[in-house]
Design a protein around this motif. Structure first.
Motif, PDB file in Angstrom:
ATOM      1  N   CYS A   1      -1.564  13.226  -4.067  1.00 58.85           N
ATOM      2  CA  CYS A   1      -1.686  12.549  -2.776  1.00 58.85           C
ATOM      3  C   CYS A   1      -3.036  12.940  -2.174  1.00 58.85           C
ATOM      4  N   ARG A   2      -3.631  12.036  -1.443  1.00 60.71           N
ATOM      5  CA  ARG A   2      -4.798  12.401  -0.652  1.00 60.71           C
ATOM      6  C   ARG A   2      -4.318  13.274   0.510  1.00 60.71           C
ATOM      7  N   VAL A   3      -5.057  14.337   0.806  1.00 64.88           N
ATOM      8  CA  VAL A   3      -4.600  15.275   1.827  1.00 64.88           C
ATOM      9  C   VAL A   3      -5.720  15.554   2.826  1.00 64.88           C
TER      10      VAL A   3
ATOM     11  N   CYS B   1       6.384  14.350  -2.778  1.00 69.89           N
ATOM     12  CA  CYS B   1       5.858  13.272  -1.932  1.00 69.89           C
ATOM     13  C   CYS B   1       5.502  12.046  -2.767  1.00 69.89           C
ATOM     14  N   ALA B   2       4.875  12.262  -3.925  1.00 66.86           N
ATOM     15  CA  ALA B   2       4.525  11.131  -4.793  1.00 66.86           C
ATOM     16  C   ALA B   2       5.774  10.388  -5.234  1.00 66.86           C
ATOM     17  N   ARG B   3       6.849  11.094  -5.470  1.00 64.65           N
ATOM     18  CA  ARG B   3       8.114  10.480  -5.864  1.00 64.65           C
ATOM     19  C   ARG B   3       8.638   9.526  -4.785  1.00 64.65           C
ATOM     20  N   LEU B   4       8.250   9.776  -3.542  1.00 68.40           N
ATOM     21  CA  LEU B   4       8.721   8.968  -2.411  1.00 68.40           C
ATOM     22  C   LEU B   4       7.703   7.916  -1.992  1.00 68.40           C
ATOM     23  N   GLY B   5       6.667   7.707  -2.803  1.00 75.60           N
ATOM     24  CA  GLY B   5       5.707   6.650  -2.514  1.00 75.60           C
ATOM     25  C   GLY B   5       4.595   7.040  -1.575  1.00 75.60           C
ATOM     26  N   ILE B   6       4.486   8.317  -1.272  1.00 77.07           N
ATOM     27  CA  ILE B   6       3.436   8.793  -0.355  1.00 77.07           C
ATOM     28  C   ILE B   6       2.151   9.004  -1.141  1.00 77.07           C
ATOM     29  N   THR B   7       1.086   8.387  -0.671  1.00 79.17           N
ATOM     30  CA  THR B   7      -0.216   8.539  -1.317  1.00 79.17           C
ATOM     31  C   THR B   7      -1.234   9.252  -0.427  1.00 79.17           C
ATOM     32  N   SER B   8      -0.922   9.411   0.851  1.00 74.85           N
ATOM     33  CA  SER B   8      -1.823  10.112   1.768  1.00 74.85           C
ATOM     34  C   SER B   8      -1.009  10.964   2.729  1.00 74.85           C
ATOM     35  N   ILE B   9      -1.541  12.144   3.018  1.00 75.98           N
ATOM     36  CA  ILE B   9      -0.873  13.100   3.899  1.00 75.98           C
ATOM     37  C   ILE B   9      -1.838  13.522   4.990  1.00 75.98           C
TER      38      ILE B   9
ATOM     39  N   PRO C   1       0.828  -1.203   0.000  1.00 77.59           N
ATOM     40  CA  PRO C   1       0.000   0.000   0.000  1.00 77.59           C
ATOM     41  C   PRO C   1       0.863   1.253   0.000  1.00 77.59           C
ATOM     42  N   GLY C   2       0.342   2.320  -0.584  1.00 81.46           N
ATOM     43  CA  GLY C   2       1.055   3.586  -0.550  1.00 81.46           C
ATOM     44  C   GLY C   2       1.263   4.055   0.879  1.00 81.46           C
ATOM     45  N   PHE C   3       2.334   4.809   1.090  1.00 82.66           N
ATOM     46  CA  PHE C   3       2.655   5.270   2.435  1.00 82.66           C
ATOM     47  C   PHE C   3       1.687   6.370   2.870  1.00 82.66           C
TER      48      PHE C   3
END
Length: 555
Positions: free
Chosen positions: A270-272, A238-246, A63-65
């Motif tokens: 990213c979802r925020v 953030c997307a470059r680092l695998g983050i999908t939610s903030i 899953p995305g981070f």
């Protein structure tokens, strides 16, 4: 879920992060949802002529981070600023600052980040005079790694109206020298805000932290476009680092509106979640703004519904609220920003409104006051699924450890923050904590006591790359054999960065695991994280990031 898959990931070491069926080889995505997870045969029937095939090459798919504590706008603004992370000594500082000054001739003000409290020397506090020796012809400020102290040169202090001192509100301080002038050290947001107002963004990137209010006057169309550009840069990073939610930890309506524009333009990668930030100078009636933000923004991609509060400051500047005084300043217990009665009333009102709360509490007294407030809310309003949080918990009294599980409070921790780990030196933090070190940064202690735990970076306080935090969680040094071992297992750490993060924002029914029907948020890594030695995990990169069924980054 029927239909042709738009994306199929094959040949992967899939970690579903589900308590059941934990591993698979392939994942199929139809639209915004996961359609199938399992073996290669499981997804083959969904392959069509237009399906995009991603070969994971035997690497981890997960899953995305979920980055559960960060500051998107300030973090994005730092991407082009001077980094002082590895700078030590006055000569090195002057050289780095002057080189940056020469490379940025057109900017009105210069800002440096990650300036350790002992950067000049362990016995020599940073002052405006050090900054003046580096840059004196334009405003210049540097920010401590914890982002709770700023040092400014003389020109910046003069332009901000701080050189001769000033009342900057509860818990903040302009440190004054024996000569009757400011030393250059500014503690906490009330003191820092006038200096940030001199920056290229006029401090708009920090308003969600310093006041929680919207810009006044409202930005011009050109300024608004520039702010959107800064936020877009941060989202892409953030997307470059695998983050999908903030989970953002500062907020105002202005940020929500900017992100909504980005979302409508297709750039919200990213979802925020943006909170309402309640400062101590505002009345409890301001919580109606939090409710209004929740009503206006409630989609899976952009939502509100949480109240962020600072209970105290940080250890290194003696502003964290502690029970017994600091070992090197026994008469000092720090600076609580809310009385117990004030905070209890806030919790009760939030509970009645159905709002979640996250409280910055670093000292053991701040943690206790927060837990007491959460308990007062339950006692007055009644138990509910509030999922209230405490951010940081750098020191906790043993008597309060079981209370997190008892009250259903989430521990929001930052592996990179532990003193002497990967971002912060041991001193001066070790001196500030003293004999309480066995109860400092108590990740495994809280986990063993049944607390739910989420992990994050607090970017820009520490690097936002999840791989660095994962490594820190797995490899934390045991400073004394008598101390509890706080190292984490890999699967617990990944759960705190995925499934538990989704739980913390009431979205565990939709994301945080790779299961059919879940939102298609996932990441493909460049290695098998389970077979990578813990000390080498930060070398792993992200090959592909997918958020809401869209590829948001591809290496």
């Amino acid at each position: 879920m029927a239909g042709e898959a738009n994306i199929i990931i094959t040949n992967g070491k899939v970690l579903t992060m589900s308590p059941h069926d934990q591993r698979a080889q392939a994942v199929a995505i139809v639209g915004q949802r996961i359609a199938a997870v399992g073996g290669e045969d499981c997804v083959a029937k969904l392959r069509g002529p237009n399906t995009r095939i991603i070969d994971a090459r035997g690497c981890t798919v997960m899953p995305g981070f979920v980055e559960s504590h960060m500051h998107l706008f300030p973090g994005a603004a730092t991407l082009g600023q001077l980094s002082l992370e590895d700078v030590s000594g006055l000569d090195a500082f002057i050289a780095a600052a002057r080189a940056y000054d020469s490379a940025h001739p057109g900017e009105h003000m210069l800002i440096g980040r990650q300036a350790n409290y002992t950067m000049i020397g362990e016995k020599e506090p940073i002052s405006r005079h050090h900054l003046d020796r580096a840059i004196s012809h334009r405003p210049f400020a540097i920010v401590a790694p914890d982002a709770h102290t700023v040092w400014a040169n003389t020109m910046a202090l003069e332009m901000a109206g701080l050189l001769h001192g000033r009342n900057v509100g509860i818990g903040s301080e302009v440190v004054m020298g024996e000569d009757g002038l400011a030393t250059g050290e500014l503690r906490e947001w009330g003191a820092m805000e006038p200096v940030f107002a001199l920056s290229p963004t006029a401090g708009r990137d920090n308003l969600g932290l310093t006041s929680g209010r919207d810009p006044v006057p409202m930005p011009s169309p050109a300024e608004r476009a520039a702010d959107i550009g800064v936020l877009q840069k941060g989202l892409d990073y953030c997307a470059r680092l695998g983050i999908t939610s903030i989970h953002n930890m500062d907020g105002n309506l202005y940020q929500l509106e900017l992100l909504d524009e980005i979302h409508k333009a297709g750039g919200l990668h990213c979802r925020v979640e943006i909170p309402f930030h309640l400062r101590p100078e505002r009345s409890i009636d301001a919580l109606e703004e939090a409710s209004e933000m929740q009503r206006r923004f409630s989609s899976d991609m952009l939502h509100s519904g949480r109240v962020k509060i600072f209970m105290d400051g940080v250890l290194d500047s003696w502003t964290a609220f502690v029970l017994d005084g600091y070992p090197d300043r026994p008469e000092t217990v720090g600076a609580p920003l809310f009385t117990a009665d004030q905070f209890n009333a806030i919790v009760i009102d939030c509970d009645r409104r159905g709002l979640q709360i996250s409280v910055h509490a670093i000292g053991d007294a701040a943690v206790r006051r927060t837990l007491d407030g959460y308990e007062a809310g339950r006692r007055t309003v009644g138990p509910r699924d509030s999922r209230h949080r405490i951010e940081h918990i750098e020191i906790i009294d043993p008597a309060d450890i079981p209370r997190l599980r008892e009250l259903g409070v989430i521990a929001s921790m930052q592996p990179l923050h532990a003193a002497g780990s990967h971002c912060f030196p041991l001193e001066p933090t070790l001196t500030r904590i003293g004999p309480k070190m066995p109860f400092a940064y108590p990740w495994q202690t809280l986990r063993n006591a049944g607390a739910r735990m989420i992990f994050s970076s607090d970017w820009p306080v520490s690097p936002v790359d999840p791989m660095k935090s994962i490594k820190a969680a797995l490899t934390r040094e045991l400073l004394d054999p008598a101390y509890p071992d706080q190292r984490q297992t890999l699967m617990d750490t990944l759960a705190s960065y995925t499934r538990e993060g989704a739980y913390a924002e009431f979205m565990d029914d939709r994301k945080g695991q790779l299961k059919p029907g879940m939102l298609a948020d996932m990441v493909v890594l460049t290695a098998d994280i389970e077979t990578t030695p813990p000390e080498e995990i930060d070398r792993i990169e992200v090959a592909t990031t997918i958020c809401d069924g869209r590829i948001t980054f591809e290496r």
